[in-house]
Structures are given as C-alpha cells and as structure tokens.
Scaffold this active site. Sequence first.
Site, PDB file in Angstrom:
ATOM      1  N   ARG A   1     -18.097  -5.843 -33.348  1.00 21.01           N
ATOM      2  CA  ARG A   1     -17.559  -4.922 -32.468  1.00 21.01           C
ATOM      3  C   ARG A   1     -18.182  -5.202 -30.982  1.00 21.01           C
ATOM      4  O   ARG A   1     -17.403  -5.360 -30.077  1.00 21.01           O
ATOM      5  CB  ARG A   1     -17.835  -3.401 -32.925  1.00 21.01           C
ATOM      6  CG  ARG A   1     -17.155  -3.078 -34.265  1.00 21.01           C
ATOM      7  CD  ARG A   1     -17.635  -1.781 -34.852  1.00 21.01           C
ATOM      8  NE  ARG A   1     -16.975  -0.625 -34.186  1.00 21.01           N
ATOM      9  CZ  ARG A   1     -17.544   0.561 -34.138  1.00 21.01           C
ATOM     10  NH1 ARG A   1     -18.253   0.829 -35.090  1.00 21.01           N
ATOM     11  NH2 ARG A   1     -16.922   1.491 -33.356  1.00 21.01           N
TER      12      ARG A   1
ATOM     13  N   ILE B   1     -21.765  -1.275 -44.041  1.00 21.81           N
ATOM     14  CA  ILE B   1     -20.774  -1.260 -43.033  1.00 21.81           C
ATOM     15  C   ILE B   1     -20.588  -0.167 -42.402  1.00 21.81           C
ATOM     16  O   ILE B   1     -20.649   0.953 -43.014  1.00 21.81           O
ATOM     17  CB  ILE B   1     -19.577  -2.078 -43.661  1.00 21.81           C
ATOM     18  CG1 ILE B   1     -18.958  -1.253 -44.751  1.00 21.81           C
ATOM     19  CG2 ILE B   1     -19.796  -3.559 -44.152  1.00 21.81           C
ATOM     20  CD1 ILE B   1     -17.695  -1.837 -45.421  1.00 21.81           C
ATOM     21  N   ASP B   2     -19.989  -0.055 -41.164  1.00 21.85           N
ATOM     22  CA  ASP B   2     -19.616   1.123 -40.692  1.00 21.85           C
ATOM     23  C   ASP B   2     -18.513   2.126 -41.421  1.00 21.85           C
ATOM     24  O   ASP B   2     -17.820   1.553 -42.043  1.00 21.85           O
ATOM     25  CB  ASP B   2     -18.935   0.928 -39.087  1.00 21.85           C
ATOM     26  CG  ASP B   2     -19.960   0.323 -38.360  1.00 21.85           C
ATOM     27  OD1 ASP B   2     -21.256   0.304 -38.604  1.00 21.85           O
ATOM     28  OD2 ASP B   2     -19.305  -0.801 -37.356  1.00 21.85           O
ATOM     29  N   LYS B   3     -18.608   3.296 -40.950  1.00 18.10           N
ATOM     30  CA  LYS B   3     -17.824   4.401 -41.557  1.00 18.10           C
ATOM     31  C   LYS B   3     -16.411   4.040 -41.583  1.00 18.10           C
ATOM     32  O   LYS B   3     -15.608   4.128 -42.652  1.00 18.10           O
ATOM     33  CB  LYS B   3     -17.912   5.815 -40.882  1.00 18.10           C
ATOM     34  CG  LYS B   3     -17.096   6.767 -41.371  1.00 18.10           C
ATOM     35  CD  LYS B   3     -17.062   7.996 -40.496  1.00 18.10           C
ATOM     36  CE  LYS B   3     -16.021   9.121 -40.895  1.00 18.10           C
ATOM     37  NZ  LYS B   3     -16.206  10.589 -39.985  1.00 18.10           N
TER      38      LYS B   3
END
Length: 354
Positions: A261, A157-159
């Site tokens: 997103r 998953i993203d930062k």
Amino acid sequence: MAEDTIFIPGDELDEQPLYEHFRFVGEKGMTPVRVDKFMCEKLPHSSRNRIQKAADAGFVHVNDRPVKSNYKVRPGDVVTLMLDRPQYDSTIEPEEIPLDIVYEDDVLMVVNKPAGMVVHPGCGNYHGTLVNAIAWHLRNLPSFDPNDPEVGLVHRIDKDTSGLLLIAKTPEAKSELGLQFFNHTTHRTYHALVWGHFSADEGRIEGNIGRDPKDRLRMTVFPPDSPEGKPAVTHFRTVEYFGYTTLVECRLETGRTHQIRAHMKHIGHPLFGDERYGGTEILRGERSSTYKAFVNNCFKLCPRQALHARTLGFVHPVTGRQMDFSAEPPADMAALLDKWRVYTKGNASDILNI
C-alpha cells in the site's frame, strides 16, 4: 506558567480509581522531550492529539504525579498512562467462526482469510478475529495454547486484505517457519488493483518504510539510505490493463507493515479503494458524470483496498518439502475486476488515447 508545571486534576477525578495501562522509563542520556511526543513514539497507534487530551484529563503521570502535555521527560522519569477503567483482558478465547482451511497437517495450517476479518485481537477488536477462530478449530489439541506466542500466526495481513496466512501448531514449526520469513526464502505474491497505467510491464520499488510522522496510522516511504524506517523491496509486474486502473502482481522481498500500500502510493499508483492512502479519490479517467458514477459503483462493490494475498510458498519444517498454495480473489474483488473489464471493452477507443 512554567513549562513543566504539574497539572492537578479536579476533585471529581481524584475520587475515582485509576488503572495503569502503560509504563515507560526515560532512557539514560536522552535529550529532554515533551511527554506527548515521548508517548506518541512509544504508542504508535495513538495520535499526539489523543495523548494531549489524556494529559489534560489527568491521565498522563510522571513519577506518580499527573502532568500537562508540555512536561519534559528526562532520563529516569517513569511515565505512565493511567485510565479510569481496568485494562481489557487480552486472553484469547475460542470462538466458533468458520475458517477457509486450504491445507492442514500435524504442525501447520494454511488458511484463506476473508477481507474484513481482523487477524489478531487488539484495541477495539477483541472478538471475532482469525486468532479466535483458530483457537476454536484447535480447541481439542492439548499442545496448542492460543495465548502462547511460540505458536500461532507466523505472519499477518491487514484487516481489509484477503488471502493466505500461515499458522504454526508447534513452537518448533513456528521457529523454523519464522526463520524462513526472516531470511526472505518464502514466496509470496499479491494481486492488487491500482490507479493508473504503468510505463513498464514490471519494476522494482525500494524504499524504507516507517510511520508517517503526520499520521501514525499510516506508513510512508523514506529513501533507502535513510536512518528512518526499515528497508523494504517490492517487485511488481502488470497482469491486466483497464485503462485508468491496472491489475498488478506484487512479490515481496520484505514484509513491512502496509508495504504494498505504501510503496504503490509512493510511486503514484495508490491501491483502488484504499482510503488511508488516497485510493478512494477518482485519480484517473474522465470528468463525465457517467464515469464518476461508474467508479463510485466500483467503490461500493468492493469497499476496501483491492488487495489479495494470492500465493504462499515455503519449505515444510518437518518434511523439508516445498509447499506452494494459491487462492483466487474473493467475490468482491473478482466482481470489481469484471466490472472494469466490461468498462474497458465498452470504451476501448477512448482508453487507447490515454
């Protein structure tokens, strides 16, 4: 000046050693293409402008000679990026970083990643990642090598996204779990605060996701039948309305980069606080200074995209049991939602008229 003129760097560049960082070969039968465009496609995290600057500095070579950015790459050309520093040692070292372990057994782990933590070492983030923390936690397990791609993270998953991640301790577990992700038999839901009010309580978003040609650090959505991008499907249902924003639950059929997103941006509901996809603009609501101050305070309270990987379900690779886990949103996102609840309650009469 001829289109493919070789650029000869100055004496000062000739005197310093250069180190090869990337090497690509022009494909057989390819149409000649500018070297800056060629490398931009090969290095999706680098902008064309940065590659052009590298070429101007004499760092882009074709067949062992520096070229300008307008050089046309042809079949068989060997294109290299040569920099004045050695490549960073990408060996993953254990680092004593706290982990929120939701579940652990002999073959796998489920962890709850905090927002702000990079998952895997990469450009500009070589330390302090989740992988470094896992390497420390499993440092006494002889069979686990953090540098072996056959073990470790099963997905990412993203930062700035918080939530649940699955880690395999053995090659067999990673292979089996990876197959479940590939076949879309895992169950994953995310909670996201997005801008706007939905006309329906649930829906399905379908559209290929690929790199945005105007911004290589952002993804964009192409039509489902487009040759561009990879197929992606997101299901959503509304959880709670706040008038100008909505808390939604998203269920993924696929797991593309920035899928939620990009899909939410595509349908006109960017994630609240998502700077890359336009969510840090005040997209809905009043024009009053009071409201603007309220929203800006919300941005400060949760200075990231309001996205949390809330649930994760899969079949255990050894026992065959269904495993299901959940994690409540972290403090910053929980405080953000509470702030919107208070605002909505205090302005109910105005919000009912939107």
